[in-house]
Design a protein around this motif. Structure first.
Motif, PDB file in Angstrom:
ATOM      1  N   LEU A 134     -28.903 -18.467  11.710  1.00  0.00           N
ATOM      2  CA  LEU A 134     -27.602 -18.513  11.041  1.00  0.00           C
ATOM      3  C   LEU A 134     -26.648 -17.481  11.622  1.00  0.00           C
ATOM      4  O   LEU A 134     -25.493 -17.780  11.925  1.00  0.00           O
ATOM      5  CB  LEU A 134     -27.787 -18.275   9.542  1.00  0.00           C
ATOM      6  N   LYS A 135     -27.128 -16.248  11.770  1.00  0.00           N
ATOM      7  CA  LYS A 135     -26.317 -15.189  12.344  1.00  0.00           C
ATOM      8  C   LYS A 135     -26.463 -15.188  13.869  1.00  0.00           C
ATOM      9  O   LYS A 135     -27.370 -15.811  14.412  1.00  0.00           O
ATOM     10  CB  LYS A 135     -26.750 -13.834  11.777  1.00  0.00           C
TER      11      LYS A 135
ATOM     12  N   LEU B  48     -33.338 -24.649   6.523  1.00  0.00           N
ATOM     13  CA  LEU B  48     -33.908 -23.959   7.680  1.00  0.00           C
ATOM     14  C   LEU B  48     -33.144 -22.677   7.979  1.00  0.00           C
ATOM     15  O   LEU B  48     -33.727 -21.607   8.171  1.00  0.00           O
ATOM     16  CB  LEU B  48     -33.887 -24.892   8.895  1.00  0.00           C
ATOM     17  N   ARG B  49     -31.822 -22.763   8.010  1.00  0.00           N
ATOM     18  CA  ARG B  49     -31.018 -21.585   8.350  1.00  0.00           C
ATOM     19  C   ARG B  49     -30.970 -20.582   7.206  1.00  0.00           C
ATOM     20  O   ARG B  49     -30.889 -19.372   7.448  1.00  0.00           O
ATOM     21  CB  ARG B  49     -29.600 -22.015   8.718  1.00  0.00           C
ATOM     22  N   ALA B  50     -31.006 -21.078   5.977  1.00  0.00           N
ATOM     23  CA  ALA B  50     -31.000 -20.151   4.843  1.00  0.00           C
ATOM     24  C   ALA B  50     -32.303 -19.360   4.780  1.00  0.00           C
ATOM     25  O   ALA B  50     -32.309 -18.179   4.419  1.00  0.00           O
ATOM     26  CB  ALA B  50     -30.790 -20.925   3.538  1.00  0.00           C
ATOM     27  N   ARG B  51     -33.403 -20.004   5.134  1.00  0.00           N
ATOM     28  CA  ARG B  51     -34.706 -19.326   5.096  1.00  0.00           C
ATOM     29  C   ARG B  51     -34.881 -18.408   6.299  1.00  0.00           C
ATOM     30  O   ARG B  51     -35.359 -17.286   6.172  1.00  0.00           O
ATOM     31  CB  ARG B  51     -35.815 -20.376   5.045  1.00  0.00           C
TER      32      ARG B  51
ATOM     33  N   GLU C 122     -32.619 -20.467  -4.262  1.00  0.00           N
ATOM     34  CA  GLU C 122     -31.289 -21.034  -4.089  1.00  0.00           C
ATOM     35  C   GLU C 122     -30.260 -19.988  -3.657  1.00  0.00           C
ATOM     36  O   GLU C 122     -29.265 -20.326  -3.006  1.00  0.00           O
ATOM     37  CB  GLU C 122     -30.835 -21.688  -5.398  1.00  0.00           C
ATOM     38  N   GLU C 123     -30.486 -18.728  -4.004  1.00  0.00           N
ATOM     39  CA  GLU C 123     -29.536 -17.681  -3.614  1.00  0.00           C
ATOM     40  C   GLU C 123     -29.466 -17.506  -2.103  1.00  0.00           C
ATOM     41  O   GLU C 123     -28.485 -16.957  -1.592  1.00  0.00           O
ATOM     42  CB  GLU C 123     -29.914 -16.364  -4.280  1.00  0.00           C
ATOM     43  N   TRP C 124     -30.501 -17.945  -1.387  1.00  0.00           N
ATOM     44  CA  TRP C 124     -30.449 -17.845   0.076  1.00  0.00           C
ATOM     45  C   TRP C 124     -29.307 -18.679   0.646  1.00  0.00           C
ATOM     46  O   TRP C 124     -28.817 -18.409   1.746  1.00  0.00           O
ATOM     47  CB  TRP C 124     -31.771 -18.313   0.680  1.00  0.00           C
TER      48      TRP C 124
ATOM     49  N   ARG D 185     -23.233 -20.647   2.974  1.00  0.00           N
ATOM     50  CA  ARG D 185     -21.880 -20.988   2.510  1.00  0.00           C
ATOM     51  C   ARG D 185     -20.831 -20.055   3.091  1.00  0.00           C
ATOM     52  O   ARG D 185     -19.664 -20.436   3.244  1.00  0.00           O
ATOM     53  CB  ARG D 185     -21.834 -20.940   0.986  1.00  0.00           C
ATOM     54  N   LYS D 186     -21.226 -18.825   3.418  1.00  0.00           N
ATOM     55  CA  LYS D 186     -20.286 -17.853   3.974  1.00  0.00           C
ATOM     56  C   LYS D 186     -20.260 -17.874   5.500  1.00  0.00           C
ATOM     57  O   LYS D 186     -19.711 -16.959   6.124  1.00  0.00           O
ATOM     58  CB  LYS D 186     -20.659 -16.446   3.502  1.00  0.00           C
ATOM     59  N   GLU D 187     -20.836 -18.888   6.092  1.00  0.00           N
ATOM     60  CA  GLU D 187     -20.952 -18.943   7.551  1.00  0.00           C
ATOM     61  C   GLU D 187     -19.574 -18.952   8.200  1.00  0.00           C
ATOM     62  O   GLU D 187     -18.658 -19.677   7.773  1.00  0.00           O
ATOM     63  CB  GLU D 187     -21.725 -20.190   7.962  1.00  0.00           C
TER      64      GLU D 187
END
Length: 437
Positions: free
Chosen positions: A352-353, A344-347, A385-387, A392-394
């Motif tokens: 996320l930010k 959800l957050r990657a998309r 998958e790159e999203w 991962r950098k959160e």
């Protein structure tokens, strides 16, 4: 004669001075105009340069193999960028990258929102097309970039971008929630229980409960309640997912300092569980380890143990083999909600930010993202998958709550003990089979 000569000399002097003054004023006015025009030209030049640089960045971010096409994007004015580039030249990878969904799903979404979002032209200006309104909102949800950047990109005002985000998110929540995010029917609960049993090895389970903290800027009032246990400002979203990682219940917008158990107890999900609405009435609940057992859900340590909501045992050296087996199976099944929140957050990176929207918009925005997550999953849109690199950098780790043992129900402990016995029997049977082989 002398007086007349002096008078003519004086008049000549005055006339000369007046003419010189007029020439000086005219020259000064001309200089001011020239300087103003130069400033306008410089401002126009820097504005066009900024637009060209923005278009170059967007063009470079797409995965087009056609270099000539990419260079052409940099010369296109933002006012027709939507019509000339997105609608005609965007490749499938471009749609996924910038709108987080395929072109086909995008137009399905527009069709379902058409009744609520279509606007009529006025005598002052033409209405913004439906597709462009939806695209503006999706761009914001997917990237979390500033309104002024989207304004330059789509050739609309910043206030229009803000209005599009509000209206589209509200329309998604009203129009699409009954279609894509709703409480399952009895047949759907039965299907969900079957899926959890076969895929995750947890019978009678129909959903996994979890919470997500979304970073925000400091609200105007009562900011203290929005500080979570990790020391950053957030709002909390409670969500339930099925075995496929799709949401069927979402409760969004609580201050970050609110305990997860308190959110659950103030939601309709708590009423459903306590009143037995999750369990089938016809036919009656099936037997499990010699006793009838209705459907239930799984949660983490932040929720109270109930007969319809199970959580793991606190890790310690004193756990029995059955309790350890229960914890392993529960964590394996609970991974479905963790994966759902990550996707959800990657998309939709507005979750996320740090979200700088007003607090009256954030809950609707979160709900809209959960619905759009289901839309993309139902229609089979590719998840890149790159999203996940952004997740991962959160910088803001998710807080973890823990409900006190005094909130646990004795009936829930009985149900959990049944599962411990069940999983221990399964493990022993598997060991016997391995020895026979």
């Amino acid at each position: 004669m002398d007086s007349e000569e002096k008078l003519r000399s004086l008049m000549f002097t005055v006339t000369y001075l007046l003419m010189k003054r007029r020439r000086d004023l005219t020259a000064a006015e001309a200089r001011r105009r020239a300087e103003a025009q130069q400033r306008v030209r410089q401002r126009h030049y820097f504005l066009q340069r900024q637009k060209r640089m923005l278009m170059m960045l967007i063009a470079q971010s797409t995965r087009s193999v056609n270099v000539a096409r990419t260079r052409a994007w940099t010369n296109i004015e933002s006012t027709d960028w939507w019509e000339r580039v997105v609608m005609t030249e965007f490749q499938p990878s471009d749609w996924l990258e910038h709108f987080r969904m395929s072109r086909e799903t995008f137009f399905i979404l527009c069709g379902k929102l058409k009744q609520r979002l279509t606007r009529q032209d006025t005598c002052l200006r033409p209405a913004l097309p439906l597709e462009k309104r939806v695209a503006v909102a999706l761009w914001r949800l997917a990237s979390n970039v500033e309104y002024r950047t989207i304004s330059s990109l789509f050739g609309v005002g910043r206030s229009t971008v803000c209005k599009c985000v509000r209206e589209v998110c509200h329309a998604i929540a009203v129009m699409l929630r009954p279609l894509y995010l709703r409480t399952p029917s009895q047949q759907e609960l039965e299907d969900a229980a079957r899926l959890f049993s076969t895929r995750w090895g947890f019978p009678h389970c129909v959903g996994v409960l979890g919470s997500l903290h979304v970073p925000i800027i400091a609200p105007t009032g009562n900011a203290d309640s929005y500080w979570n246990s990790r020391g950053w400002l957030s709002v909390v979203t409670q969500g339930v997912v099925d075995g496929l990682g799709q949401f069927w219940d979402v409760c969004a917008g609580f201050p970050g300092g609110t305990e997860h158990a308190s959110i659950l107890q103030s939601s309709t999900l708590w009423t459903m569980g306590c009143e037995g609405s999750l369990s089938p009435t016809d036919p009656p609940p099936r037997n499990f380890m010699g006793r009838p057992l209705g459907y239930l859900m799984l949660g983490d340590a932040g929720y109270p143990l109930q007969s319809w909501l199970l959580k793991g045992y606190p890790e310690s050296e004193g756990l029995t083999p059955g309790q350890r087996a229960f914890n392993r199976r529960l964590e394996r099944a609970r991974s479905v909600v963790d994966d759902a929140f990550i996707r959800l957050r990657a998309r939709w990176q507005c979750l996320l930010k740090r979200n700088d929207c007003h607090m009256d918009v954030v809950p609707t925005m979160i709900l809209a993202c959960c619905i759009l997550h289901n839309v993309c999953e139902v229609h089979g849109d590719i998840f890149v998958e790159e999203w996940l690199d952004a997740v991962r950098k959160e910088d803001n780790p998710q807080p973890a709550d823990e409900a006190p043992a005094s909130c646990d129900s004795p009936a829930g402990e009985e149900v959990r003990a049944l599962y411990c016995e069940y999983f221990l029997q399964q493990d022993n049977h598997q060991i016997q089979q391995e020895h026979l082989i």
